[in-house]
Design an enzyme around this catalytic site. Structure first.
Site, short mmCIF file in Angstrom:
data_model
loop_
_atom_site.label_atom_id
_atom_site.label_comp_id
_atom_site.label_asym_id
_atom_site.label_seq_id
_atom_site.Cartn_x
_atom_site.Cartn_y
_atom_site.Cartn_z
N ASP A 138 0.78 -1.24 0.00
CA ASP A 138 0.00 0.00 0.00
C ASP A 138 0.82 1.30 0.00
O ASP A 138 0.26 2.35 -0.23
CB ASP A 138 -0.95 -0.01 1.21
CG ASP A 138 -2.01 1.07 1.12
OD1 ASP A 138 -2.38 1.44 -0.01
OD2 ASP A 138 -2.46 1.55 2.16
N CYS A 192 -20.13 -9.00 -10.88
CA CYS A 192 -21.08 -8.03 -10.32
C CYS A 192 -22.45 -8.14 -10.98
O CYS A 192 -23.47 -7.80 -10.37
CB CYS A 192 -20.56 -6.61 -10.47
SG CYS A 192 -19.15 -6.22 -9.42
N CYS A 195 -26.02 -5.88 -10.55
CA CYS A 195 -26.13 -5.31 -9.20
C CYS A 195 -25.50 -3.92 -9.14
O CYS A 195 -24.41 -3.69 -9.66
CB CYS A 195 -25.45 -6.23 -8.19
SG CYS A 195 -25.47 -5.60 -6.48
N CYS A 202 -23.80 4.89 -1.77
CA CYS A 202 -22.86 5.97 -1.48
C CYS A 202 -23.59 7.23 -1.02
O CYS A 202 -24.41 7.78 -1.76
CB CYS A 202 -22.01 6.28 -2.71
SG CYS A 202 -20.78 7.57 -2.40
N CYS A 245 -15.29 5.23 5.32
CA CYS A 245 -16.69 4.89 5.09
C CYS A 245 -16.75 3.47 4.54
O CYS A 245 -15.98 3.12 3.64
CB CYS A 245 -17.30 5.88 4.09
SG CYS A 245 -19.03 5.54 3.67
N CYS A 248 -20.26 1.36 0.76
CA CYS A 248 -20.26 0.66 -0.52
C CYS A 248 -19.72 -0.75 -0.39
O CYS A 248 -20.09 -1.65 -1.16
CB CYS A 248 -19.47 1.44 -1.57
SG CYS A 248 -17.70 1.58 -1.26
N CYS A 252 -22.30 -5.08 -0.33
CA CYS A 252 -22.00 -6.03 -1.40
C CYS A 252 -22.57 -7.41 -1.08
O CYS A 252 -22.29 -7.98 -0.02
CB CYS A 252 -20.50 -6.13 -1.62
SG CYS A 252 -20.03 -7.31 -2.91
#
Length: 349
Positions: A138, A192, A195, A202, A245, A248, A252
């Site tokens: 990262d 996905c 969906c 959001c 946050c 989102c 899922c």
């Protein structure tokens, strides 16, 4: 190198996801990154633009790399991360930051695995040559999500984060670049379908289209990376989110397969970080901030941004009890904190 032994060792060290990608993986993602940067959607994250060329593909960062080992550690939560929305006197911290700093845990495991690999494939005594490795978590210009997709760990969902069939949206990613030629895995196909739950969830409409995110509207960016005042038109939608946050991610449908039991113990939530009282956060000075968030990834944002975020959450709370601690911040030495406190007081009055 025996792939089975390598994967077994990775799982022994706490990685629940393992795959191998070729060194020339993800050129299409590099083009999307360039388009994203050209739109200015990265906000003030200037380092993204400065390192764009090196992010393009693994060989741009290290020409000698031949294979990329993509790895993931689960931090799947045991509780619903959206439940804290019902407690306006408490701050909501993203699940990934409620426990120990993932940088430390993942990098330690990656280094251990790298040392094991070196021991398994010693140098050629006739030439003195061996193989080289580099580990990344990262903090380097590496596109971990496209590489993880290329290695078969999952796919980048419409919220732009990686989605795994086994661990949902709750994976910390790391990578080992190696000069070894390893048999690559097949890329993971996107699943996905039609969906759009992540896009619809959001609060600030940060997704202009599927698979696109405008960081300038993203609550994670605003509460973590953004240093100045948060735009007024987005403050109400932030609610009581004070660091990141999860909306989102949490909605899922693939999360139904994620198991908290697979999560690394190092990421277990700390009581003081699960739902801290806004009144306590508003009272933090620099020393208090460092003490509360020691060993947490939150410590890197500093006291100013945390208290700014807490002030905005207090303004959204509707709780008059938070007026006194906010009044003390009106004269704060940090003008961004002081401005947020004034805004919050106007909301509560």
């Amino acid at each position: 190198m025996d792939r089975r032994l390598l994967e077994d060792k990775a799982r022994e060290l706490g990685f629940c996801a393992f795959g191998i990608a070729p060194a020339d993986a993800a050129p299409a993602s590099a083009a999307r990154l360039r388009e994203w940067l050209d739109r200015g959607a990265h906000g003030s994250m200037i380092w993204m633009e400065e390192t764009a060329e090196r992010r393009a593909r693994p060989t741009s960062l290290w020409p000698d790399v031949r294979s990329v080992i993509a790895l993931g550690m689960s931090y799947a939560p045991a509780a619903d991360p959206l439940a804290l929305a019902e407690h306006p006197d408490r701050g909501r911290i993203s699940v990934y930051a409620q426990g120990g700093d993932y940088h430390d845990t993942v990098k330690k495991a990656l280094k251990h695995l790298a040392r094991w690999m070196v021991a398994q494939v010693p140098s050629d005594p006739s030439t003195g040559s061996g193989h080289s490795l580099k580990v990344f978590v990262d903090t380097a210009p590496v596109m971990e999500k496209p590489l993880a997709e290329a290695a078969g760990l999952g796919w980048q969902g419409k919220h732009t984060n990686l989605v795994s069939r086994e661990d949902g949206s709750w994976l910390f990613l790391g990578a080992i670049f190696t000069t070894l030629e390893l048999e690559p895995d097949s890329p993971h196909a996107p699943r996905c379908g039609s969906c759009t739950r992540c896009l619809d969830a959001c609060p600030t409409n940060a997704f202009p289209a599927p698979f696109q995110i405008d960081a300038r509207r993203c609550i994670s960016y605003l509460t973590i990376e953004h240093k100045g005042p948060i735009p007024n038109e987005l403050r109400t939608a932030i609610g009581n989110r004070i660091y990141g946050c999860d909306d989102c991610l949490a909605v899922c449908p693939w999360n139904r397969f994620a198991q908290a039991a697979r999560a690394n113990a190092a990421f277990a939530p700390r009581a003081e970080l699960t739902a801290p009282a806004l009144a306590d956060l508003l009272a933090l000075d620099d020393a208090g901030f460092r003490q509360v968030f020691s060993g947490s990834p939150i410590k890197r944002i500093g006291r100013g941004r945390m208290v700014r975020n807490a002030a905005i959450a207090a303004g959204n709370s509707g709780l008059p009890d938070l007026i006194p601690p906010l009044q003390k911040l009106v004269e704060d030495e940090d003008p961004v904190v002081a401005e947020a406190a004034v805004w919050a007081l106007e909301r509560l009055r």
